[in-house]
Design a protein around this motif. Structure first.
Motif, PDB file in Angstrom:
ATOM      1  N   ASN A 315       0.846  -1.181   0.000  1.00  0.00           N
ATOM      2  CA  ASN A 315       0.000   0.000   0.000  1.00  0.00           C
ATOM      3  C   ASN A 315       0.884   1.235   0.000  1.00  0.00           C
ATOM      4  O   ASN A 315       1.240   1.762   1.050  1.00  0.00           O
ATOM      5  N   PHE A 316       1.253   1.699  -1.179  1.00  0.00           N
ATOM      6  CA  PHE A 316       2.200   2.796  -1.281  1.00  0.00           C
ATOM      7  C   PHE A 316       1.541   4.013  -1.908  1.00  0.00           C
ATOM      8  O   PHE A 316       0.831   3.896  -2.915  1.00  0.00           O
ATOM      9  N   TYR A 317       1.776   5.148  -1.327  1.00  0.00           N
ATOM     10  CA  TYR A 317       1.471   6.417  -1.974  1.00  0.00           C
ATOM     11  C   TYR A 317       2.608   6.740  -2.942  1.00  0.00           C
ATOM     12  O   TYR A 317       3.689   6.151  -2.875  1.00  0.00           O
ATOM     13  N   ALA A 318       2.354   7.683  -3.836  1.00  0.00           N
ATOM     14  CA  ALA A 318       3.424   8.111  -4.736  1.00  0.00           C
ATOM     15  C   ALA A 318       4.459   8.931  -3.974  1.00  0.00           C
ATOM     16  O   ALA A 318       5.644   8.616  -3.954  1.00  0.00           O
ATOM     17  N   TYR A 319       4.005  10.029  -3.334  1.00  0.00           N
ATOM     18  CA  TYR A 319       4.859  10.843  -2.469  1.00  0.00           C
ATOM     19  C   TYR A 319       4.188  10.975  -1.104  1.00  0.00           C
ATOM     20  O   TYR A 319       2.957  11.064  -1.002  1.00  0.00           O
ATOM     21  N   ALA A 320       4.997  11.018  -0.065  1.00  0.00           N
ATOM     22  CA  ALA A 320       4.442  11.292   1.258  1.00  0.00           C
ATOM     23  C   ALA A 320       3.888  12.711   1.331  1.00  0.00           C
ATOM     24  O   ALA A 320       2.808  12.947   1.875  1.00  0.00           O
ATOM     25  N   LEU A 321       4.631  13.671   0.767  1.00  0.00           N
ATOM     26  CA  LEU A 321       4.240  15.079   0.792  1.00  0.00           C
ATOM     27  C   LEU A 321       4.198  15.610  -0.627  1.00  0.00           C
ATOM     28  O   LEU A 321       5.123  15.381  -1.408  1.00  0.00           O
ATOM     29  N   ARG A 322       3.142  16.341  -0.943  1.00  0.00           N
ATOM     30  CA  ARG A 322       3.003  16.919  -2.284  1.00  0.00           C
ATOM     31  C   ARG A 322       2.406  18.315  -2.153  1.00  0.00           C
ATOM     32  O   ARG A 322       1.424  18.520  -1.425  1.00  0.00           O
ATOM     33  N   ALA A 323       3.001  19.288  -2.838  1.00  0.00           N
ATOM     34  CA  ALA A 323       2.465  20.647  -2.871  1.00  0.00           C
ATOM     35  C   ALA A 323       2.694  21.226  -4.253  1.00  0.00           C
ATOM     36  O   ALA A 323       3.787  21.102  -4.808  1.00  0.00           O
ATOM     37  N   PHE A 324       1.667  21.868  -4.799  1.00  0.00           N
ATOM     38  CA  PHE A 324       1.811  22.474  -6.119  1.00  0.00           C
ATOM     39  C   PHE A 324       0.815  23.631  -6.271  1.00  0.00           C
ATOM     40  O   PHE A 324      -0.199  23.703  -5.585  1.00  0.00           O
ATOM     41  N   SER A 325       1.175  24.547  -7.153  1.00  0.00           N
ATOM     42  CA  SER A 325       0.337  25.694  -7.539  1.00  0.00           C
ATOM     43  C   SER A 325       0.038  26.640  -6.387  1.00  0.00           C
ATOM     44  O   SER A 325      -0.910  27.409  -6.453  1.00  0.00           O
ATOM     45  N   GLY A 326       0.852  26.599  -5.324  1.00  0.00           N
ATOM     46  CA  GLY A 326       0.660  27.511  -4.207  1.00  0.00           C
ATOM     47  C   GLY A 326       1.926  28.283  -3.915  1.00  0.00           C
ATOM     48  O   GLY A 326       2.867  28.305  -4.714  1.00  0.00           O
ATOM     49  N   SER A 327       1.988  28.908  -2.742  1.00  0.00           N
ATOM     50  CA  SER A 327       3.182  29.667  -2.376  1.00  0.00           C
ATOM     51  C   SER A 327       3.201  29.899  -0.876  1.00  0.00           C
ATOM     52  O   SER A 327       2.167  29.870  -0.202  1.00  0.00           O
ATOM     53  N   GLY A 328       4.420  30.119  -0.367  1.00  0.00           N
ATOM     54  CA  GLY A 328       4.594  30.507   1.025  1.00  0.00           C
ATOM     55  C   GLY A 328       4.333  29.417   2.038  1.00  0.00           C
ATOM     56  O   GLY A 328       4.182  29.696   3.226  1.00  0.00           O
ATOM     57  N   ASN A 329       4.291  28.158   1.619  1.00  0.00           N
ATOM     58  CA  ASN A 329       4.002  27.064   2.541  1.00  0.00           C
ATOM     59  C   ASN A 329       5.293  26.531   3.172  1.00  0.00           C
ATOM     60  O   ASN A 329       6.358  26.591   2.573  1.00  0.00           O
ATOM     61  N   ILE A 330       5.180  26.007   4.368  1.00  0.00           N
ATOM     62  CA  ILE A 330       6.333  25.504   5.117  1.00  0.00           C
ATOM     63  C   ILE A 330       6.058  24.068   5.553  1.00  0.00           C
ATOM     64  O   ILE A 330       5.019  23.771   6.136  1.00  0.00           O
ATOM     65  N   PHE A 331       7.005  23.166   5.256  1.00  0.00           N
ATOM     66  CA  PHE A 331       6.971  21.785   5.724  1.00  0.00           C
ATOM     67  C   PHE A 331       8.164  21.585   6.645  1.00  0.00           C
ATOM     68  O   PHE A 331       9.310  21.687   6.206  1.00  0.00           O
ATOM     69  N   GLU A 332       7.909  21.277   7.915  1.00  0.00           N
ATOM     70  CA  GLU A 332       9.009  21.126   8.872  1.00  0.00           C
ATOM     71  C   GLU A 332       8.782  19.917   9.777  1.00  0.00           C
ATOM     72  O   GLU A 332       7.661  19.648  10.225  1.00  0.00           O
ATOM     73  N   HIS A 333       9.871  19.203  10.044  1.00  0.00           N
ATOM     74  CA  HIS A 333       9.910  18.135  11.061  1.00  0.00           C
ATOM     75  C   HIS A 333       8.869  17.044  10.815  1.00  0.00           C
ATOM     76  O   HIS A 333       8.347  16.446  11.751  1.00  0.00           O
ATOM     77  N   ASN A 334       8.570  16.767   9.557  1.00  0.00           N
ATOM     78  CA  ASN A 334       7.690  15.658   9.223  1.00  0.00           C
ATOM     79  C   ASN A 334       8.531  14.397   9.023  1.00  0.00           C
ATOM     80  O   ASN A 334       9.608  14.442   8.437  1.00  0.00           O
ATOM     81  N   ARG A 335       8.022  13.297   9.503  1.00  0.00           N
ATOM     82  CA  ARG A 335       8.709  12.023   9.352  1.00  0.00           C
ATOM     83  C   ARG A 335       7.896  11.166   8.393  1.00  0.00           C
ATOM     84  O   ARG A 335       6.679  10.997   8.577  1.00  0.00           O
ATOM     85  N   SER A 336       8.526  10.618   7.353  1.00  0.00           N
ATOM     86  CA  SER A 336       7.762   9.849   6.380  1.00  0.00           C
ATOM     87  C   SER A 336       8.580   8.705   5.807  1.00  0.00           C
ATOM     88  O   SER A 336       9.803   8.792   5.678  1.00  0.00           O
ATOM     89  N   ASP A 337       7.892   7.622   5.481  1.00  0.00           N
ATOM     90  CA  ASP A 337       8.479   6.570   4.663  1.00  0.00           C
ATOM     91  C   ASP A 337       8.470   7.034   3.210  1.00  0.00           C
ATOM     92  O   ASP A 337       7.621   7.827   2.796  1.00  0.00           O
ATOM     93  N   LYS A 338       9.392   6.498   2.441  1.00  0.00           N
ATOM     94  CA  LYS A 338       9.470   6.851   1.030  1.00  0.00           C
ATOM     95  C   LYS A 338       8.331   6.203   0.264  1.00  0.00           C
ATOM     96  O   LYS A 338       8.020   5.023   0.443  1.00  0.00           O
ATOM     97  N   GLY A 339       7.665   6.993  -0.585  1.00  0.00           N
ATOM     98  CA  GLY A 339       6.629   6.459  -1.445  1.00  0.00           C
ATOM     99  C   GLY A 339       7.205   5.852  -2.705  1.00  0.00           C
ATOM    100  O   GLY A 339       8.424   5.812  -2.906  1.00  0.00           O
ATOM    101  N   SER A 340       6.337   5.386  -3.597  1.00  0.00           N
ATOM    102  CA  SER A 340       6.801   4.747  -4.819  1.00  0.00           C
ATOM    103  C   SER A 340       7.570   5.702  -5.723  1.00  0.00           C
ATOM    104  O   SER A 340       8.402   5.279  -6.523  1.00  0.00           O
ATOM    105  N   SER A 341       7.305   7.029  -5.596  1.00  0.00           N
ATOM    106  CA  SER A 341       8.017   8.021  -6.406  1.00  0.00           C
ATOM    107  C   SER A 341       9.019   8.846  -5.610  1.00  0.00           C
ATOM    108  O   SER A 341       9.810   9.583  -6.188  1.00  0.00           O
ATOM    109  N   GLY A 342       8.975   8.753  -4.271  1.00  0.00           N
ATOM    110  CA  GLY A 342       9.908   9.513  -3.453  1.00  0.00           C
ATOM    111  C   GLY A 342       9.258  10.005  -2.173  1.00  0.00           C
ATOM    112  O   GLY A 342       8.116   9.661  -1.846  1.00  0.00           O
ATOM    113  N   TYR A 343      10.013  10.814  -1.438  1.00  0.00           N
ATOM    114  CA  TYR A 343       9.515  11.341  -0.166  1.00  0.00           C
ATOM    115  C   TYR A 343       8.592  12.535  -0.375  1.00  0.00           C
ATOM    116  O   TYR A 343       7.508  12.608   0.203  1.00  0.00           O
TER     117      TYR A 343
END
Length: 463
Positions: A315-343
């Protein structure tokens, strides 16, 4: 004679409570006029509905008050407006100050023959709607609870399970948080665009529903819905999305445990100033749809902090974290396993991932990055992902204050990149290579791709 001071009992109004005879009339007689505290004792209730709730009403139901909603036209159970009245109320001027506490609700026998969708609670155009301790199960093809144009509301410590869906059903969230427009809430009006403001969804169990809580209408409200808080819920065995927020301003999604989703764990769409923190997301993308565990799309100035994202075998997601078409967002101190396409796949110019940035940079294109606060000079690591060209990677000393500097500490392969100073335009550097630069005037680092094809560029500021 001593006056009775307790709640009014539905039995006083002729309720049979035998599971055979219809108790709808008794319920409406009990609730009529509002300004009262009412009680449903233990027993089996048969309700065809709806039950009209008026202002200043407290409804207490014994945990063993088992209410079966059975109808052929998608009727709701508790409503605070006149069904079919398209000018019932505007703003937050409808019947409010309503509490519904306890009870077990079942819609197993309801299979609508028309287009109507049943619901246990539908409230609109009101302030102060509080729901607590309901056990809701086996609702067909609708929302268990719908809050529409509500200011100050909460759903706490409830159970939602066993949603019954037909083939092709989508967007059937257990709790729907929406604004007032006819397509989204046709039950009663007026449809003046009033949004929800200050809604708390806390401490609930969602098990076997399509989506726990959501606003998913395609129409964008102006202003956006405000101050939606979804915290400390257990969300499991979900058909589509754990949580899906759309057109929300300043939502808080925190402390939720999400285990098992057909599609994605948390999705925010066109939201601003959100805080997504301390959630545990596991076993998503069971439908193998190449989706992502936690996704922001067209969001601005949101913080995604301290979430734990993991996979199960198969049961794999492509990416653990994905963000697009936005701005000014912050991702900090998240812990994730690698998905089928990456972290992570963060393709926004001004989004920061633990001092790490990511962008899909086209050919003859430039990316300008403002270093994190306090890092006017230091070391930046640049790693490129490409299937058609050799990967460019290296660590560079940069300075964007006082006097510009960009010097390679190490890089490989050395012939595929160059360093300079000043702003870049996309075609400033030599064709066929990638150029990195530091610019004092703008205070930014520039990365220019002239390698003949697009490449995902990952940037990490080392301090």
């Amino acid at each position: 004679m001593r006056a009775f001071t307790g709640p009014e009992d539905i039995r006083w109004y002729g309720a049979a409570i035998d599971g055979i005879n219809d108790d709808t009339d008794a319920g409406n007689a009990l609730l009529f006029g509002g300004n009262k505290h009412v009680y449903f004792p233990p027993g089996e209730y048969l309700i065809i509905g709806p039950l009209r709730v008026y202002e200043n009403t407290v409804i207490d139901l014994h945990p063993d008050a088992h209410i079966t909603l059975t109808t052929t036209d998608g009727t709701s159970l508790f409503v605070n407006g006149e069904v079919g009245n398209d000018s019932y109320a505007t703003g937050y001027d409808g019947d409010g100050n309503i509490w519904i506490r306890g009870g077990t609700f079942d819609c197993t026998t309801n299979r609508s023959t028309g287009s109507g969708q049943a619901a246990f609670v539908q409230m609109a155009h009101a302030e102060n709607i509080f729901i607590e301790g309901m056990v809701c199960k086996s609702l067909w093809s609708g929302h268990f609870i719908e809050l529409n144009a509500i200011k100050h509301g909460s759903v706490r410590n409830c159970v939602f399970s066993g949603q019954v869906l037909d083939t092709g059903d989508s967007g059937r969230d257990a709790i729907n948080i929406d604004f007032s427009y006819e397509v989204g809430f046709p039950l009663f009006g007026g449809w003046d665009g009033t949004v929800c403001d200050d809604i708390l969804i806390e401490g609930n169990l969602f098990d076997g529903v399509q989506t726990s809580a959501s606003s998913h209408g395609s129409t964008e409200p102006t202003p956006h819905q405000k101050n939606i808080k979804i915290v400390n819920n257990t969300i499991r065995n979900i058909g589509e999305f754990g949580i899906w927020g759309r057109y929300w301003d300043r939502p808080i999604i925190s402390g939720n445990t999400i285990h098992g989703c057909g599609l994605q764990g948390i999705v925010l769409d066109t939201c601003e100033r959100a805080v997504v923190s301390g959630n545990s997301i596991r076993k998503v993308n069971q439908d193998n749809a190449a989706t992502h565990a936690l996704q922001l799309q067209t969001c601005t100035n949101c913080s995604v902090i301290g979430n734990n994202i993991s996979t199960d075998t198969g049961n794999f997601y492509a990416y653990a974290l994905r963000a697009f078409s936005g701005s000014g967002n912050i991702f900090e101190h998240n812990r994730s396993d690698k998905g089928s396409s990456g972290y992570a796949n963060i393709t926004e110019d001004t989004t920061q991932v633990d001092r790490r940035f990511s962008k899909d940079l086209g050919d003859d294109a430039v990316w300008s990055i403002t270093p994190p606060r306090g890092l006017g000079q230091g070391v930046v690591r640049i790693v490129c992902e490409s299937t058609s060209n050799p990967t460019v990677r290296g660590e560079f000393f940069y300075r964007v204050v006082s006097s510009a500097a960009m010097t390679a500490m190490w890089k490989a392969p050395s012939a595929t990149s160059a360093e300079t100073t000043g702003a870049l335009t996309g075609t400033t550097g030599t064709d066929g290579i990638m150029t990195v630069s530091a610019d004092v005037t703008s205070g930014k680092i520039y990365i220019e791709n002239r390698r003949g094809s697009s490449v995902i560029v990952n940037v990490e500021f080392m301090g």
